[in-house]
Motif scaffolding. Structure first.
Motif, short mmCIF file in Angstrom:
data_model
loop_
_atom_site.label_atom_id
_atom_site.label_comp_id
_atom_site.label_asym_id
_atom_site.label_seq_id
_atom_site.Cartn_x
_atom_site.Cartn_y
_atom_site.Cartn_z
N GLY A 75 0.81 -1.21 0.00
CA GLY A 75 0.00 0.00 0.00
C GLY A 75 0.84 1.25 0.00
N ILE A 76 0.20 2.38 -0.35
CA ILE A 76 0.83 3.69 -0.22
C ILE A 76 -0.06 4.57 0.65
N GLN A 77 0.54 5.60 1.23
CA GLN A 77 -0.17 6.41 2.20
C GLN A 77 0.11 7.89 1.99
N MET A 78 -0.95 8.70 2.06
CA MET A 78 -0.82 10.15 2.10
C MET A 78 -1.26 10.62 3.48
N LEU A 79 -0.34 11.25 4.21
CA LEU A 79 -0.69 11.90 5.47
C LEU A 79 -1.13 13.32 5.12
N LEU A 80 -2.41 13.57 5.29
CA LEU A 80 -3.03 14.76 4.74
C LEU A 80 -2.76 16.01 5.57
N ILE A 81 -2.07 16.96 4.96
CA ILE A 81 -1.87 18.29 5.54
C ILE A 81 -2.23 19.30 4.45
N HIS A 82 -2.26 20.59 4.81
CA HIS A 82 -2.67 21.62 3.85
C HIS A 82 -1.83 21.61 2.58
N ASP A 83 -0.55 21.28 2.71
CA ASP A 83 0.35 21.37 1.56
C ASP A 83 0.05 20.36 0.46
N CYS A 84 -0.69 19.29 0.77
CA CYS A 84 -0.89 18.26 -0.26
C CYS A 84 -2.34 17.98 -0.61
N VAL A 85 -3.30 18.79 -0.12
CA VAL A 85 -4.71 18.51 -0.38
C VAL A 85 -5.04 18.57 -1.88
N ASP A 86 -4.29 19.37 -2.64
CA ASP A 86 -4.59 19.49 -4.06
C ASP A 86 -4.15 18.27 -4.87
N GLU A 87 -3.51 17.30 -4.21
CA GLU A 87 -3.07 16.10 -4.92
C GLU A 87 -3.80 14.84 -4.44
N ILE A 88 -4.92 15.02 -3.76
CA ILE A 88 -5.68 13.87 -3.26
C ILE A 88 -6.09 12.93 -4.39
N VAL A 89 -6.67 13.49 -5.43
CA VAL A 89 -7.17 12.67 -6.54
C VAL A 89 -6.01 12.06 -7.34
N SER A 90 -5.02 12.87 -7.64
CA SER A 90 -3.88 12.37 -8.43
C SER A 90 -3.09 11.32 -7.64
N PHE A 91 -3.11 11.42 -6.32
CA PHE A 91 -2.45 10.41 -5.49
C PHE A 91 -3.16 9.07 -5.60
N ALA A 92 -4.49 9.09 -5.55
CA ALA A 92 -5.26 7.86 -5.71
C ALA A 92 -5.02 7.26 -7.09
N PRO B 81 -15.12 20.88 2.65
CA PRO B 81 -14.60 21.30 1.34
C PRO B 81 -13.87 20.18 0.59
N TYR B 82 -13.43 19.15 1.31
CA TYR B 82 -12.62 18.11 0.69
C TYR B 82 -13.43 16.87 0.30
N LEU B 83 -14.69 16.82 0.72
CA LEU B 83 -15.50 15.63 0.46
C LEU B 83 -15.61 15.28 -1.03
N PRO B 84 -15.82 16.25 -1.93
CA PRO B 84 -15.85 15.90 -3.37
C PRO B 84 -14.53 15.29 -3.85
N LEU B 85 -13.41 15.78 -3.30
CA LEU B 85 -12.11 15.22 -3.68
C LEU B 85 -11.97 13.79 -3.15
N PHE B 86 -12.44 13.56 -1.93
CA PHE B 86 -12.40 12.21 -1.37
C PHE B 86 -13.23 11.25 -2.21
N ASP B 87 -14.42 11.70 -2.60
CA ASP B 87 -15.30 10.84 -3.41
C ASP B 87 -14.67 10.52 -4.76
N GLU B 88 -14.05 11.53 -5.38
CA GLU B 88 -13.41 11.29 -6.67
C GLU B 88 -12.23 10.33 -6.52
N ALA B 89 -11.48 10.50 -5.42
CA ALA B 89 -10.35 9.60 -5.17
C ALA B 89 -10.84 8.16 -5.00
N LYS B 90 -11.92 7.98 -4.24
CA LYS B 90 -12.44 6.63 -3.99
C LYS B 90 -13.04 5.99 -5.24
N SER B 91 -13.35 6.81 -6.24
CA SER B 91 -13.92 6.27 -7.48
C SER B 91 -12.91 5.42 -8.25
N TYR B 92 -11.63 5.51 -7.90
CA TYR B 92 -10.61 4.68 -8.55
C TYR B 92 -10.57 3.26 -8.01
#
Length: 234
Positions: free
Chosen positions: A116-133, A166-177
């Protein structure tokens, strides 16, 4: 000391050991021998790692000896990786390629290890939630976790706060993968910092910690507090 600990753990009925948290486990010169010895003794062995320092020639036996390995990479691009991890873009490529090698070895030899891979979510990386997934799926790992890091013992981090709306749409898009071979796990409950309502924690009865200096303590939230140290394996 680690090899002695492994044998003691097997004899007294410990079920599993995970290397992670206090520094980078793969920098220890004996880590490959220790993990292999643990597996031979009947323990479930696992590891959290940044994935940078891995010896390719020893990876097959190393991965075959582990139940799971999780890579903390935190970003999907070299630029953001360098910012979040406090290092250079060059090391992003090194970590990425090592993860890819582990996946290839798992598939080639049909190993049972979960990767597995892991993103520890802080302000600096929230814009890469979807691309990380998406990156996790491209790498071929078994799962991706997006979670908030635990603050403990007075150490303050740049967390995103309790308002995750504010991040829920990003979480949903990430989980769609996610599909039948790949899971994207977003630990939203952890991000909301809910207050536990029990009066006593029983977790420390089952999950002891040992730091890089060999100090043993029962509670990870007080990892650096000497008053909680019980003894030392060295």
């Amino acid at each position: 000391a680690l090899l002695r600990l492994i044998q003691d753990c097997a004899e007294i009925g410990v079920k599993a050991i995970v290397f992670g948290g206090d520094g980078e486990a793969t920098l220890h010169p004996g880590i490959y021998d220790v993990v292999n010895a643990g597996a031979e003794a009947g323990l479930d062995m696992s590891m959290m790692t940044n994935g940078i320092s891995m010896k390719e020639g020893r990876l097959k036996d190393f991965l075959a000896s582990m139940t799971w390995i999780k890579f903390n990479i935190c970003a999907a691009t070299p630029q953001k990786y360098a910012l979040v991890m406090g290092t250079t873009e060059r090391l992003y490529h090194k970590a990425y390629n090592n993860i890819k090698k582990c996946v290839e070895i798992k598939k080639k030899y049909n190993l049972k290890i979960t990767i597995g891979i892991q993103m520890l979510l802080i302000h600096d990386c929230v814009d890469e939630i979807v691309s990380f997934a998406r990156m996790g799926k491209e790498l071929g790992v078994d799962y991706t976790v997006i979670k908030q890091c635990s603050e403990s013992d007075g150490i303050k981090l740049k967390l995103i706060g309790n308002d995750i709306e504010p991040y829920l749409p990003l979480f949903d898009e990430a989980k769609s993968y996610s599909d039948d071979k790949y899971s994207v796990i977003v630990k939203t409950k952890k991000m909301q910092m809910f207050k536990r309502n029990y009066g006593q924690c029983f977790g420390c009865e089952f999950l002891a910690t040992i730091d890089g200096a060999g100090n043993y303590q029962n509670c990870g939230n007080f990892y650096y507090t000497k008053d909680f140290h019980i003894g030392n394996i060295i």
